[in-house]
Every structure is written in structure tokens, then in C-alpha cells.
Enzyme design. Sequence first.
Site, PDB file in Angstrom:
ATOM      1  N   SER A 147     -11.282  -0.880   0.560  1.00  0.00           N
ATOM      2  CA  SER A 147     -11.345  -0.793   1.601  1.00  0.00           C
ATOM      3  C   SER A 147     -12.472  -1.688   3.036  1.00  0.00           C
ATOM      4  O   SER A 147     -13.099  -1.624   2.439  1.00  0.00           O
ATOM      5  CB  SER A 147     -10.674  -0.048   2.667  1.00  0.00           C
ATOM      6  OG  SER A 147     -10.440  -0.121   3.948  1.00  0.00           O
ATOM      7  N   HIS A 181      -3.814  -6.208   3.628  1.00  0.00           N
ATOM      8  CA  HIS A 181      -2.535  -6.905   2.918  1.00  0.00           C
ATOM      9  C   HIS A 181      -1.527  -6.464   3.527  1.00  0.00           C
ATOM     10  O   HIS A 181      -1.119  -4.933   3.348  1.00  0.00           O
ATOM     11  CB  HIS A 181      -3.112  -7.765   1.427  1.00  0.00           C
ATOM     12  CG  HIS A 181      -3.537  -5.690   1.150  1.00  0.00           C
ATOM     13  ND1 HIS A 181      -5.026  -5.075   1.265  1.00  0.00           N
ATOM     14  CD2 HIS A 181      -3.085  -5.892   0.040  1.00  0.00           C
ATOM     15  CE1 HIS A 181      -4.954  -4.041   0.701  1.00  0.00           C
ATOM     16  NE2 HIS A 181      -4.114  -4.442  -0.303  1.00  0.00           N
ATOM     17  N   SER A 212      -4.320   6.064   2.570  1.00  0.00           N
ATOM     18  CA  SER A 212      -4.821   5.626   3.499  1.00  0.00           C
ATOM     19  C   SER A 212      -4.024   6.084   4.388  1.00  0.00           C
ATOM     20  O   SER A 212      -4.885   3.898   4.916  1.00  0.00           O
ATOM     21  CB  SER A 212      -4.071   4.259   2.193  1.00  0.00           C
ATOM     22  OG  SER A 212      -2.482   4.515   2.168  1.00  0.00           O
ATOM     23  N   GLU A 246     -11.871  -1.037   5.608  1.00  0.00           N
ATOM     24  CA  GLU A 246     -12.570  -0.090   6.451  1.00  0.00           C
ATOM     25  C   GLU A 246     -13.738   0.218   6.455  1.00  0.00           C
ATOM     26  O   GLU A 246     -14.730   1.243   7.421  1.00  0.00           O
ATOM     27  CB  GLU A 246     -11.332   1.398   6.950  1.00  0.00           C
ATOM     28  CG  GLU A 246     -10.095   0.674   7.324  1.00  0.00           C
ATOM     29  CD  GLU A 246     -10.176   0.120   8.686  1.00  0.00           C
ATOM     30  OE1 GLU A 246     -11.295   0.820   9.310  1.00  0.00           O
ATOM     31  OE2 GLU A 246      -9.369  -0.637   9.656  1.00  0.00           O
ATOM     32  N   ARG A 270      -7.379   4.446  18.284  1.00  0.00           N
ATOM     33  CA  ARG A 270      -8.023   5.827  17.362  1.00  0.00           C
ATOM     34  C   ARG A 270      -9.047   6.437  18.085  1.00  0.00           C
ATOM     35  O   ARG A 270      -9.515   5.403  18.905  1.00  0.00           O
ATOM     36  CB  ARG A 270      -8.481   5.032  16.064  1.00  0.00           C
ATOM     37  CG  ARG A 270      -7.714   4.121  15.417  1.00  0.00           C
ATOM     38  CD  ARG A 270      -8.319   3.252  13.999  1.00  0.00           C
ATOM     39  NE  ARG A 270      -7.307   2.803  12.773  1.00  0.00           N
ATOM     40  CZ  ARG A 270      -8.235   1.800  12.489  1.00  0.00           C
ATOM     41  NH1 ARG A 270      -9.393   1.229  12.523  1.00  0.00           N
ATOM     42  NH2 ARG A 270      -6.669   1.156  11.381  1.00  0.00           N
ATOM     43  N   GLY A 307      -0.932   5.350  -8.148  1.00  0.00           N
ATOM     44  CA  GLY A 307      -0.388   5.119  -6.455  1.00  0.00           C
ATOM     45  C   GLY A 307       0.703   4.352  -6.955  1.00  0.00           C
ATOM     46  O   GLY A 307       0.016   3.309  -6.205  1.00  0.00           O
ATOM     47  N   TYR A 317      -7.392  16.095   3.842  1.00  0.00           N
ATOM     48  CA  TYR A 317      -7.493  16.131   2.619  1.00  0.00           C
ATOM     49  C   TYR A 317      -7.417  15.335   1.908  1.00  0.00           C
ATOM     50  O   TYR A 317      -7.746  14.154   0.726  1.00  0.00           O
ATOM     51  CB  TYR A 317      -5.635  16.066   3.026  1.00  0.00           C
ATOM     52  CG  TYR A 317      -4.517  15.380   2.072  1.00  0.00           C
ATOM     53  CD1 TYR A 317      -3.890  16.144   0.894  1.00  0.00           C
ATOM     54  CD2 TYR A 317      -3.877  14.246   2.751  1.00  0.00           C
ATOM     55  CE1 TYR A 317      -3.405  15.653   0.598  1.00  0.00           C
ATOM     56  CE2 TYR A 317      -3.270  14.047   1.270  1.00  0.00           C
ATOM     57  CZ  TYR A 317      -2.852  14.145   0.286  1.00  0.00           C
ATOM     58  OH  TYR A 317      -1.668  13.684  -0.448  1.00  0.00           O
ATOM     59  N   PHE A 340       2.329   1.397   9.156  1.00  0.00           N
ATOM     60  CA  PHE A 340       1.425   0.823   9.533  1.00  0.00           C
ATOM     61  C   PHE A 340       1.674  -0.566  10.893  1.00  0.00           C
ATOM     62  O   PHE A 340       2.832  -1.133  10.635  1.00  0.00           O
ATOM     63  CB  PHE A 340       0.888  -0.014   8.258  1.00  0.00           C
ATOM     64  CG  PHE A 340       0.356   1.249   6.799  1.00  0.00           C
ATOM     65  CD1 PHE A 340      -1.552   0.687   7.046  1.00  0.00           C
ATOM     66  CD2 PHE A 340       1.352   1.689   6.084  1.00  0.00           C
ATOM     67  CE1 PHE A 340      -1.818   1.632   6.524  1.00  0.00           C
ATOM     68  CE2 PHE A 340       0.669   2.738   5.137  1.00  0.00           C
ATOM     69  CZ  PHE A 340      -0.806   2.368   5.609  1.00  0.00           C
ATOM     70  N   ARG A 385       4.235  -3.661   9.571  1.00  0.00           N
ATOM     71  CA  ARG A 385       5.649  -3.567   9.445  1.00  0.00           C
ATOM     72  C   ARG A 385       6.684  -2.385  10.570  1.00  0.00           C
ATOM     73  O   ARG A 385       7.470  -2.706  10.646  1.00  0.00           O
ATOM     74  CB  ARG A 385       5.813  -1.777   8.047  1.00  0.00           C
ATOM     75  CG  ARG A 385       6.770  -2.317   7.580  1.00  0.00           C
ATOM     76  CD  ARG A 385       7.864  -3.054   6.955  1.00  0.00           C
ATOM     77  NE  ARG A 385       8.762  -3.100   6.527  1.00  0.00           N
ATOM     78  CZ  ARG A 385      10.168  -2.094   5.708  1.00  0.00           C
ATOM     79  NH1 ARG A 385       8.539  -1.289   4.869  1.00  0.00           N
ATOM     80  NH2 ARG A 385      10.807  -1.906   5.829  1.00  0.00           N
ATOM     81  N   GLN A 391       3.027  -0.199  -2.243  1.00  0.00           N
ATOM     82  CA  GLN A 391       3.497  -1.092  -2.069  1.00  0.00           C
ATOM     83  C   GLN A 391       1.842  -2.553  -3.452  1.00  0.00           C
ATOM     84  O   GLN A 391       2.823  -2.911  -3.801  1.00  0.00           O
ATOM     85  CB  GLN A 391       2.340  -2.036  -0.875  1.00  0.00           C
ATOM     86  CG  GLN A 391       2.418  -3.160  -0.453  1.00  0.00           C
ATOM     87  CD  GLN A 391       1.690  -3.371   0.598  1.00  0.00           C
ATOM     88  OE1 GLN A 391       1.766  -4.216   1.646  1.00  0.00           O
ATOM     89  NE2 GLN A 391       0.612  -3.524   0.841  1.00  0.00           N
ATOM     90  N   TYR A 451     -10.675   8.224   7.155  1.00  0.00           N
ATOM     91  CA  TYR A 451     -10.586   7.771   5.735  1.00  0.00           C
ATOM     92  C   TYR A 451     -12.027   6.364   5.451  1.00  0.00           C
ATOM     93  O   TYR A 451     -11.871   6.957   4.247  1.00  0.00           O
ATOM     94  CB  TYR A 451      -9.260   6.543   6.353  1.00  0.00           C
ATOM     95  CG  TYR A 451      -8.787   5.424   5.148  1.00  0.00           C
ATOM     96  CD1 TYR A 451      -8.303   5.834   3.600  1.00  0.00           C
ATOM     97  CD2 TYR A 451      -9.237   4.154   5.482  1.00  0.00           C
ATOM     98  CE1 TYR A 451      -7.902   4.785   3.345  1.00  0.00           C
ATOM     99  CE2 TYR A 451      -9.359   3.171   4.656  1.00  0.00           C
ATOM    100  CZ  TYR A 451      -8.271   3.967   2.945  1.00  0.00           C
ATOM    101  OH  TYR A 451      -8.033   2.791   2.552  1.00  0.00           O
TER     102      TYR A 451
END
Length: 356
Positions: free
Chosen positions: A132, A185, A91, A134, A284, A8, A102, A194, A197, A12, A155
Site C-alpha cells: 500500500s 484505487h 484495510s 500508506e 486520524r 480477499g 486485529y 472509504f 465511495r 473490491q 494499518y
Amino acid sequence: MKKALITGITGQDGSYLAELLLSKGYEVHGLIRRASTFNTRRIDHIYHDPHNTGEEVKLTLHYGDVSQSEALLDVIYNIRPEEVYNLAAQSHVRVSFDMPEYTGDVTGLGTIRILEAIRKSGVKARFYQASSSELYGSSQPPQNEDTPFRPQSPYAAAKLYSYWVTKQYRDGYGIFASNGILFNHESPRRGETFVTRKITRALANIVKGTQKHLYLGNLDAKRDWGYAPDYVAAMWKMMQHDEAGDFVIGTGEAHSVREFLDESFGYLNLDWHDYVRIDPRYFRPNEVDYLLADPSKAIREIGWTPRVSFKELVRIMVDADMELVDLESPGEGKSLLEKHHGRWHRWDSQVVSMDR
């Protein structure tokens, strides 16, 4: 010279981590997927072709994928890294509801493929797993290492699998394997889908006059938002610790999406109510209402503390997107930066040395 492998690396966190490790004298290797188009824009500024520059290259990219066990084994066996950072994932939480299989394969099973590659290769590598916040889902805040996990998305469920197999390989095989339970973050390198952003990019377009409205979902969701370069420093600190373990990384301060809008639009003296529209598509199926970190263990044991405040984070991102929009579509007259001179606070790169 230490060697590190980052999966990855084009994301970011991967790009900031590559910068940090290179600054510390590491030889850095990154895993990238083979595609018909290049996706290395976040690391292009630190990757130099020796045929063109003659400079020594300490960053090497390898084609591979966390869905391919044999390729992972080959890369780890041949590189023989001292540290492996697994940052690869599908992510995006909302997208995981649309692509659950996936997400499970890459975000969940990808982790055990890497751990198996380390075990089978015999390489004595330390392993970092990007867990995470989450994982906590509907658990009551604040959340720390002892808070029950209650995932609310495919996720989060995939990340929970990765969290537990990391612990299993640590306990069962003696591999130095740590989980970094990172809360949200952000940075100018955050993907534009996201919410943070998406907001700062839309704000710059609105000021430029190329966008009229911004469509969002749940504005009341609260998150513990920090600055990505601070968080990759925490990853590195975990890997230098005497013992592997699990660490919550966050600021200990939560803000709603509504507050992010207040801060970002208010920075440019605009009222977000004039531009934001609610679109049910962005809600969601299972909402996570309130994530707030208790990072006291990380502060105590690895000596990590966040340096960038919520307000500073928002302004860093707004500044960057205002400048980016100017570069992408320069117009006549003054630039966006010049138009807002007097309200502009350019971030001092010397303060956050990892974001160069």
C-alpha cells in the site's frame, strides 16, 4: 489451464481480479471466511451453481482465514495453484487505530502464514502481496520504489511487515514473490466507509432527498486516485513478469478530498459547501497529507499504464451510485438518471472490458 488462489476475493480488488483471470481462462479459487451471513455480493454475478445452470464453474470458493495457518496450508496443498494473490486485509486506515491488534494479525501476520504455506507445501506458486502507498506516510512526494517508508498508522505498519517478509521469502527461499505498492484505487465496488465511495453514495442520497448532510474529516489530504480494474491488471502483469520485484502502481497525479467533492458534486451541478460538514471523529491521530505515485518502473518494466482519468473515475462512481439508489428505493415519477439527462455520461463498458 492456470489455477489461481485469491485471498480477499469478496473485496473490491478481489472481485475485479477474479473477473480478469476468468476472462483469461484461469481456474479461479477464492478464500472466504465462514460467517452467519453471506458476503459475496461483489462476485455473485460471476459465480454460478452448476446444479441450477448446468454450466461449467471455473470459480470455486473455499472457507478459510488468513489467521489460520493449517487451513491455508491445506488449501494451497490441495489446489496447487500457479499463482497466489494475497488481497486479504483489514484495510481501513482509520479503523486500524481502533483495532490495531486485529489489523496486525490479519494484515501483517496473515502474509507470512501464506508464504509459509507455500514453502511448506512445496507448491511452485508465484505470490503477489498487496502492499500500500500508506507505507510512505510522511515521506515527501512523489514516491517510488526507492522512497523511504514512514508509516503513520497501525494499518501501514502491518503492511510494512508484509512488504518486508515478502522480500525475505523471495531472497531467502527463492519464492517468486512480488509486492504491488498500489496507491489509492476506487470503483463503484469500493466499501461505503472509504471517503470516495462515502462521497458518491451520499451525493446520490442527497439528490434522492433521503440525506441532508455529509460528514467528513480532513478535506486537504491529497491522494493519487486511480480506477481499481486498471490496478488489478497491474497485479496480473507483475505475476507474468520474468522476475519477481516490487512495483509502485499509480497515476502520477494527486487530488485532494476537496477536489473530489468539487468534481463529484459539480458533475450534478451542485455546490458541496451546502451539504458537507466537518466531524472531528473522522480525523486520524496521525495524518498522511500527500501521496503521489511515480509509476515509471511499472510503465517501463511490465508495460502497465493507467487508462481511466481522475474525472472519469469520479463520474463512473457517481453514475453507479445514482443508479444504485434508484434501484434500492424507486420513487414515483422520473428516475435520477432521467432527471439529470443531459448531464449524464454513462461509462462505456466496452472501453474498460474488465468492469462488465
